[in-house]
Design a protein around this motif. Structure first.
Motif, short mmCIF file in Angstrom:
data_model
loop_
_atom_site.label_atom_id
_atom_site.label_comp_id
_atom_site.label_asym_id
_atom_site.label_seq_id
_atom_site.Cartn_x
_atom_site.Cartn_y
_atom_site.Cartn_z
N GLY A 114 5.31 -14.79 63.78
CA GLY A 114 4.18 -14.72 62.86
C GLY A 114 4.55 -14.02 61.56
N LEU A 115 5.34 -12.95 61.68
CA LEU A 115 5.80 -12.23 60.49
C LEU A 115 6.72 -13.12 59.66
N ARG A 116 7.58 -13.86 60.35
CA ARG A 116 8.48 -14.78 59.64
C ARG A 116 7.69 -15.82 58.86
N TRP A 117 6.63 -16.34 59.48
CA TRP A 117 5.79 -17.32 58.79
C TRP A 117 5.18 -16.72 57.53
N ALA A 118 4.63 -15.50 57.66
CA ALA A 118 3.99 -14.84 56.51
C ALA A 118 4.99 -14.57 55.40
N LEU A 119 6.16 -14.06 55.77
CA LEU A 119 7.18 -13.77 54.76
C LEU A 119 7.68 -15.04 54.09
N THR A 120 7.73 -16.13 54.88
CA THR A 120 8.14 -17.42 54.30
C THR A 120 7.16 -17.86 53.23
N GLN A 121 5.85 -17.71 53.51
CA GLN A 121 4.84 -18.08 52.53
C GLN A 121 4.95 -17.25 51.26
N ILE A 122 5.20 -15.96 51.43
CA ILE A 122 5.21 -15.04 50.29
C ILE A 122 6.50 -15.12 49.49
N MET A 123 7.64 -15.18 50.19
CA MET A 123 8.92 -14.96 49.53
C MET A 123 9.77 -16.21 49.33
N LEU A 124 9.72 -17.13 50.29
CA LEU A 124 10.65 -18.25 50.23
C LEU A 124 10.05 -19.54 49.70
N LYS A 125 8.74 -19.71 49.89
CA LYS A 125 8.15 -21.02 49.63
C LYS A 125 8.27 -21.44 48.18
N ARG A 126 8.18 -20.49 47.27
CA ARG A 126 8.28 -20.81 45.85
C ARG A 126 9.58 -20.30 45.23
N ASN A 127 10.51 -19.95 46.08
CA ASN A 127 11.82 -19.49 45.61
C ASN A 127 12.69 -20.68 45.26
N LYS A 128 13.27 -20.68 44.07
CA LYS A 128 14.07 -21.81 43.61
C LYS A 128 15.31 -22.04 44.47
N HIS A 129 15.75 -21.00 45.17
CA HIS A 129 16.98 -21.10 45.96
C HIS A 129 16.74 -21.62 47.38
N THR A 130 15.48 -21.76 47.78
CA THR A 130 15.20 -22.17 49.17
C THR A 130 14.23 -23.35 49.19
N LYS A 131 14.56 -24.38 48.45
CA LYS A 131 13.67 -25.54 48.32
C LYS A 131 13.88 -26.59 49.41
N ASN A 132 14.89 -26.44 50.23
CA ASN A 132 15.10 -27.36 51.35
C ASN A 132 15.75 -26.59 52.49
N PRO A 133 15.76 -27.14 53.70
CA PRO A 133 16.24 -26.38 54.86
C PRO A 133 17.73 -26.03 54.80
N ILE A 134 18.53 -26.86 54.14
CA ILE A 134 19.97 -26.57 54.04
C ILE A 134 20.18 -25.31 53.20
N LEU A 135 19.51 -25.24 52.05
CA LEU A 135 19.61 -24.05 51.21
C LEU A 135 19.02 -22.83 51.91
N THR A 136 17.92 -23.04 52.64
CA THR A 136 17.30 -21.92 53.37
C THR A 136 18.28 -21.38 54.40
N MET A 137 18.95 -22.25 55.13
CA MET A 137 19.96 -21.81 56.11
C MET A 137 21.10 -21.07 55.42
N LEU A 138 21.51 -21.57 54.26
CA LEU A 138 22.61 -20.96 53.51
C LEU A 138 22.33 -19.50 53.19
N TYR A 139 21.08 -19.20 52.84
CA TYR A 139 20.74 -17.84 52.41
C TYR A 139 20.19 -16.97 53.54
N VAL A 140 19.50 -17.56 54.50
CA VAL A 140 18.87 -16.77 55.56
C VAL A 140 19.82 -16.51 56.73
#
Length: 375
Positions: A207-233
């Motif tokens: 649940g915390l991961r979901w909330a942080l994703t909404q706040i921090m990653l969803k509009r982050n230019k570096h995490t616009k697709n799952p491959i980039l998200t995996m690269l950074y997370v």
């Protein structure tokens, strides 16, 4: 009589032009997800392979995901950072190196929450059955809503409050008496309680991961697709899980485990990395599904997947459910459907009022937090 099924199929393809892609993606998602669940249960269970280092092994999965994401970016340019337009209308190439402050305060919290979610979930397989894990993990929705209210992503309405109360009741009914279905060795050491507690904490982290994703990653230019998200997370998850694994499980103990002698080094390494490859492929299937299907369709497909997982665990591991557990299961999944219909209606009303930019285009699923992004 013959034409009616044909016309029905034709109408389906008119309304869903990507129906073939949706069906194939759902099938792959089901197969890969259930394979990972069954495999992890088999690997970490004290009654099966008993490879008792789930945290360290999960850290290696994240290291593998990091390498696979890099390889994917090299092979598939469509996943790379795109050229963006700044205020001066000139093209600017995004740098793959994220500023230290941005990484610490935006990416790393998501990595730690994700590590807690996956690491604790895998550890719980040493103590409880796959069906019990799946049922308790549905409590993620409770924590999604609670964290959502805490971070002001959700408004605490009467409907939300009622959904949480019904979910708590349903989950309680699902887990009641499950201790009676385990072996005498497990019952005598209260392993079931430990396993349920681990899954509940994992659900809280989910649940915390979901909330942080909404706040921090969803509009982050570096995490616009799952491959980039995996690269950074994933790198942060690898380091965090490895440190915790070394402290809790002991890296020397891991290297001296009997399996290295019994199975051989090569086979053991293969056994360790298989879930990492499966998780990567599952992420791609989820991403494709999110691209082509509606959120309500995904919600229903996700619920059916969990039911199918429970059925598979009954077939393979002979997991047992009482009548009360089944009633709790029905109540819980009905509650999840009600929530997703509620979320769908809220989003639909926002769209009608031209507030599309304020809509969170997501649905709640155990695994799909990694691939949620703005379309």
């Amino acid at each position: 009589i013959i034409e009616k099924p044909k016309s029905l199929i034709k109408n389906l393809y008119i309304h869903y032009p990507n129906l073939n892609i949706i069906i194939i993606s759902i099938i792959l998602w089901y197969i890969l997800s259930m394979t990972i669940s069954v495999y992890n249960r088999w690997m970490f269970s004290t009654e099966k392979l008993n490879f008792k280092y789930p945290i360290i092994i999960t850290s290696f999965h994240q290291l593998l995901l990091t390498f696979l994401s890099i390889i994917s970016l090299i092979i598939f340019p469509k996943f790379r950072l795109n050229t963006i337009t700044n205020n001066n209308s000139t093209g600017e190439k995004l740098n793959y190196i994220i500023p230290f402050k941005e990484y610490i305060f935006k990416i790393l919290p998501c990595s730690i929450a994700s590590a807690g979610d996956i690491g604790l979930g895998n550890t719980s397989f040493r103590f409880i059955t796959l069906s019990l894990y799946t049922m308790v993990k549905t409590s993620s929705l409770i924590f999604v809503l609670l964290w959502g209210v805490f971070f002001k992503l959700e408004k605490l309405t009467f409907k939300i409050f009622l959904i949480v109360i019904v979910m708590i009741g349903g989950v309680s009914m699902m887990i009641y008496g499950q201790n009676d279905n385990h072996s005498e060795i497990i019952k005598s050491t209260n392993f079931v309680f430990i396993g349920i507690l681990l899954v509940l904490i994992s659900s809280c982290m989910s649940g915390l991961r979901w909330a942080l994703t909404q706040i921090m990653l969803k509009r982050n230019k570096h995490t616009k697709n799952p491959i980039l998200t995996m690269l950074y997370v994933s790198p942060g998850m690898f380091i965090f899980l490895l440190i915790v694994g070394i402290i809790v499980e002991g890296f020397k103990n891991f290297l001296n485990a009997d399996i290295w002698l019994n199975k051989g080094t090569l086979i053991t390494v293969i056994l360790i990395i298989i879930p990492g490859f499966l998780a990567f492929l599952m992420t791609i299937a989820e991403y494709t599904l999110l691209q082509n299907a509606s959120l309500l369709t995904l919600s229903i497909a996700g619920i059916f997947k969990e039911l199918l997982t429970i059925f598979v665990s009954w077939v393979i591991f002979d997991d047992k459910l009482s009548l009360l557990n089944i009633i709790g299961l029905i109540i819980t999944f009905s509650d999840i459907i009600c929530y997703n219909i509620y979320r769908y209606n809220v989003n639909d009303n926002l769209m009608k009022n031209n507030q599309l930019d304020k809509v969170d285009n997501e649905f709640v699923d155990i695994e799909m937090d990694n691939v949620v992004y703005n379309k």
